[in-house]
Design a protein around this motif. Structure first.
Motif, PDB file in Angstrom:
ATOM      1  N   THR A 175      32.185  35.951  47.535  1.00 12.63           N
ATOM      2  CA  THR A 175      32.575  35.219  45.984  1.00 12.63           C
ATOM      3  C   THR A 175      33.989  35.616  45.577  1.00 12.63           C
ATOM      4  O   THR A 175      34.585  34.389  45.082  1.00 12.63           O
ATOM      5  N   VAL A 176      34.818  36.764  46.245  1.00  9.67           N
ATOM      6  CA  VAL A 176      36.200  36.594  45.749  1.00  9.67           C
ATOM      7  C   VAL A 176      36.950  35.517  46.385  1.00  9.67           C
ATOM      8  O   VAL A 176      37.716  34.652  45.649  1.00  9.67           O
ATOM      9  N   GLU A 177      36.654  35.474  47.801  1.00  8.37           N
ATOM     10  CA  GLU A 177      37.422  34.243  48.081  1.00  8.37           C
ATOM     11  C   GLU A 177      36.952  32.876  48.022  1.00  8.37           C
ATOM     12  O   GLU A 177      37.599  31.871  47.593  1.00  8.37           O
TER      13      GLU A 177
ATOM     14  N   ALA B 222      40.585  41.046  38.839  1.00  8.20           N
ATOM     15  CA  ALA B 222      41.460  40.140  37.802  1.00  8.20           C
ATOM     16  C   ALA B 222      41.699  38.821  38.206  1.00  8.20           C
ATOM     17  O   ALA B 222      41.647  37.895  37.348  1.00  8.20           O
ATOM     18  N   GLU B 223      41.972  38.684  39.347  1.00 11.76           N
ATOM     19  CA  GLU B 223      42.068  37.471  39.846  1.00 11.76           C
ATOM     20  C   GLU B 223      40.858  36.438  40.085  1.00 11.76           C
ATOM     21  O   GLU B 223      40.954  35.185  39.677  1.00 11.76           O
ATOM     22  N   VAL B 224      39.890  37.050  40.014  1.00  9.60           N
ATOM     23  CA  VAL B 224      38.539  36.192  39.977  1.00  9.60           C
ATOM     24  C   VAL B 224      38.386  35.774  38.167  1.00  9.60           C
ATOM     25  O   VAL B 224      38.173  34.636  38.099  1.00  9.60           O
ATOM     26  N   ALA B 225      38.511  36.739  37.623  1.00 11.11           N
ATOM     27  CA  ALA B 225      38.658  36.557  36.030  1.00 11.11           C
ATOM     28  C   ALA B 225      39.563  35.419  35.615  1.00 11.11           C
ATOM     29  O   ALA B 225      39.394  34.310  34.769  1.00 11.11           O
ATOM     30  N   ALA B 226      40.829  35.487  36.303  1.00 10.35           N
ATOM     31  CA  ALA B 226      41.892  34.580  36.004  1.00 10.35           C
ATOM     32  C   ALA B 226      41.410  33.275  36.203  1.00 10.35           C
ATOM     33  O   ALA B 226      41.797  32.376  35.625  1.00 10.35           O
ATOM     34  N   ALA B 227      40.822  33.077  37.443  1.00  5.36           N
ATOM     35  CA  ALA B 227      40.500  31.741  37.851  1.00  5.36           C
ATOM     36  C   ALA B 227      39.322  31.007  36.894  1.00  5.36           C
ATOM     37  O   ALA B 227      39.358  29.786  36.578  1.00  5.36           O
ATOM     38  N   LEU B 228      38.496  32.155  36.758  1.00  9.92           N
ATOM     39  CA  LEU B 228      37.352  31.671  35.794  1.00  9.92           C
ATOM     40  C   LEU B 228      37.829  31.191  34.479  1.00  9.92           C
ATOM     41  O   LEU B 228      37.068  30.243  33.627  1.00  9.92           O
ATOM     42  N   LEU B 229      38.745  31.830  33.928  1.00 12.17           N
ATOM     43  CA  LEU B 229      39.377  31.703  32.547  1.00 12.17           C
ATOM     44  C   LEU B 229      40.160  30.387  32.126  1.00 12.17           C
ATOM     45  O   LEU B 229      40.644  30.030  31.233  1.00 12.17           O
TER      46      LEU B 229
END
Ligand SMILES: NC(=O)c1ccc[n+]([C@@H]2O[C@H](COP(=O)([O-])OP(=O)(O)OC[C@H]3O[C@@H](n4cnc5c(N)ncnc54)[C@H](OP(=O)(O)O)[C@@H]3O)[C@@H](O)[C@H]2O)c1
Length: 274
Positions: free
Chosen positions: A251-253, A164-171
């Motif tokens: 990738t997450v970091e 979710a945090e990755v998605a939030a960053a990308l969105l």
């Protein structure tokens, strides 16, 4: 608008929470039933009737594409991608699975087909390919035993909050180049180590029971998973236990600026679920 499908699921809830807690008011959750508890605007939509999602999309929207797997998954997701392209959506961030490719078993094959469709849709896309979810481990623990067909090798799991945090960053950042991202947790563990860690967290011993594929399939069938799904699931466990899901990525970091949560953090926050 950031349109979040699968908003009531384990990734979707964490994504909505992340977006709204950072002060965003332009979040629309797509849900099958009213979901006041999400804390953002919502609208009813169902992938089984793609138009119900397509009509919620407007030019410039960012779309988080996610649901669970069912037999109509591929056609439904392809249809929503086509409707997103027609609507002029600015970006699709889709949840897939590590190793997805057409022809693979279960979710891997289904996601592989949807991913291929998205890549040639003309839409700007990002495909998230996470390993197994820590959030699903609780389903495999029964009466002090963790069942599987993984064998002795290490397998990587990720906390869905990190997806979710990755998605939030990308969105929320400017739309970047089209990319696949393999998302992992920070460590890979054998299932014996995972069972031990669960036991320590919940204060009761948990033992890993490794079953041959046919016995694991029968075990899953007894829990209500029909054939041939149960057999495929057991075979998939044996495949993922061959080491292919043991490597980790940064990738997450790289995308969020903080390392993904280890299993111990997931267990500390969710021990009551076991
Ligand atoms: N489980 C894993 O270890 C794993 C690993 C890698 C990738 N994945 C992938 O991750 C994705 C999410 O998996 P999950 O099973 O863990 O999700 P989940 O947390 O159970 O959430 C699924 C979400 O999709 C919604 N949904 C399901 N069918 C829908 C439909 N027909 N129309 C609209 N919304 C629908 C659900 O809504 P309701 O609340 O209404 O049911 C829920 O919000 C799947 O694509 C899966 O293949 C899973």
């Amino acid at each position: 608008m950031i349109v979040v499908t699968g908003a009531t699921g384990s990734i979707g809830r964490a994504l909505v929470e992340r977006l709204t807690s950072s002060g965003r008011h332009d979040v629309l959750a797509v849900v099958r039933r009213p979901a006041e508890d999400l804390g953002c605007d919502y609208a009813l939509g169902d992938f089984t009737d793609p138009e119900t999602i397509g009509r919620l999309l407007s030019p410039g929207d960012r779309l988080f594409l996610n649901s669970s797997l069912w037999p109509g998954f591929v056609d439904a997701h392809r249809a929503v991608i086509d409707l997103a392209a027609q609507a002029g959506v600015a970006q699709v961030v889709a949840v897939s699975v590590r190793g997805a490719s057409p022809g693979e078993k279960l979710g891997g094959g289904m996601h592989g087909e949807v991913d291929a469709h998205l890549r040639k849709s003309g839409l700007p896309w990002t495909i998230l390919q996470p390993t197994g979810f820590m959030q699903n481990l609780r389903r495999d623990v029964r009466d002090g035993r963790l069942y599987g067909s993984y064998g002795p090798k290490q397998v990587n799991y990720i906390d869905t909050r990190d997806i979710a945090e990755v998605a939030a960053a990308l969105l929320t950042r400017p739309v970047g180049p089209d990319r696949d991202h393999v998302l992992t947790g920070p460590e890979s563990l054998s299932h014996e180590q995972i069972a031990e860690a669960i036991g320590e967290a919940i204060g009761r011993p948990v033992r890993y029971v490794d079953l041959p594929v046919p016995e694991m399939a029968a075990h899953l069938e007894r829990q209500g998973i029909p054939q041939p799904h149960a057999g495929d699931l057991a075979a998939l466990m044996a495949e993922t236990g061959d080491g292919r899901w043991a490597t980790t990525t940064t990738t997450v970091e790289d995308l969020t600026g903080r390392p993904p949560r280890p299993l111990s953090a997931y267990l500390a926050d969710h021990k009551d679920a076991f």
